[in-house]
Write a protein that holds these residues in place. Sequence first.
Motif, PDB file in Angstrom:
ATOM      1  N   THR A   1     101.613  -3.646  39.191  1.00 23.69           N
ATOM      2  CA  THR A   1     101.151  -2.290  39.506  1.00 23.69           C
ATOM      3  C   THR A   1      99.675  -2.307  39.905  1.00 23.69           C
ATOM      4  O   THR A   1      99.255  -1.601  40.831  1.00 23.69           O
ATOM      5  CB  THR A   1     101.355  -1.367  38.295  1.00 23.69           C
TER       6      THR A   1
ATOM      7  N   PRO B   1      96.543   1.167  34.102  1.00 25.96           N
ATOM      8  CA  PRO B   1      97.825   0.456  34.167  1.00 25.96           C
ATOM      9  C   PRO B   1      97.763  -0.895  33.460  1.00 25.96           C
ATOM     10  O   PRO B   1      96.729  -1.576  33.476  1.00 25.96           O
ATOM     11  CB  PRO B   1      98.040   0.269  35.674  1.00 25.96           C
TER      12      PRO B   1
ATOM     13  N   GLY C   1     103.784   3.423  38.516  1.00 29.63           N
ATOM     14  CA  GLY C   1     102.747   3.080  37.549  1.00 29.63           C
ATOM     15  C   GLY C   1     102.079   4.284  36.940  1.00 29.63           C
ATOM     16  O   GLY C   1     101.613   4.235  35.789  1.00 29.63           O
TER      17      GLY C   1
ATOM     18  N   ASP D   1     106.996  -0.032  35.589  1.00 25.31           N
ATOM     19  CA  ASP D   1     106.787  -1.242  36.385  1.00 25.31           C
ATOM     20  C   ASP D   1     107.961  -1.377  37.345  1.00 25.31           C
ATOM     21  O   ASP D   1     109.053  -1.790  36.952  1.00 25.31           O
ATOM     22  CB  ASP D   1     106.684  -2.471  35.479  1.00 25.31           C
TER      23      ASP D   1
ATOM     24  N   GLN E   1     105.242   1.533  43.988  1.00 31.90           N
ATOM     25  CA  GLN E   1     104.810   0.890  42.744  1.00 31.90           C
ATOM     26  C   GLN E   1     103.717   1.698  42.051  1.00 31.90           C
ATOM     27  O   GLN E   1     103.716   1.827  40.818  1.00 31.90           O
ATOM     28  CB  GLN E   1     104.294  -0.528  43.040  1.00 31.90           C
TER      29      GLN E   1
END
Length: 222
Positions: free
Chosen positions: A78, A73, A150, A155, A146
């Motif tokens: 994230t 990521p 991700g 995002d 999240q």
Amino acid sequence: MDTTMELDDFKSAWQAIDRRLELDNRLKLHDLRERTLHKARGSLRPLFWGQVAQILFAIPFILLAALLWMSQPAHASTIFAGVLVHAYGVLTIIGAGVVLGQIGRIDHALPVLEIQKQLLRARTLYIRSGMVAGLPWWFLWVAILQVLAGLGDGDLLAKAPSLVWSGYGIGIAGLLATWWFHRWARRPERAEFGRKMDDSLTGGSLRKALAQLDELKRFEQE
């Protein structure tokens, strides 16, 4: 002479009866102890399997975080969420493992009071493990969303900032409210309520095992 011999015979017979009664009481107490400890060990089985289930429950969170790390990521928010999810999985497994370790260290050959102390230690660890597994859910659901975003190189903080910030805000408020209620319930004037709340947090198997040992302890003291 005959009277003296009769008295001696009577004393000897009485002492023999007394020894037999004492031996019989010891055998009965030993039998009761063995049966009670067997029941207590059986009462702890649901607690054992409950901790195993907690470990199995936590593994997917570690795997989810691992998938995120493999996707490399790029967004800081994230990564932060991934750390939270990963830490939750690890700490939840550690908490369950500590409880299992304490259960395994219980020595049923010790005096009842010592066994009770070991069970109370397991009870404390069980409550703490439950707090580790349960309290983070005030905000963990946001971190999971999240992480899922991700995985698709998204995002969530950028796409839905109000959801993320409000979710964490609610989580912080919930944790503070839980802490306040915990303190409130344990004030001296609410000791009985606090005791009932502690009982509700204690596993039913632990309560049952402790009650069985309390009964055995009272019998031994009589």
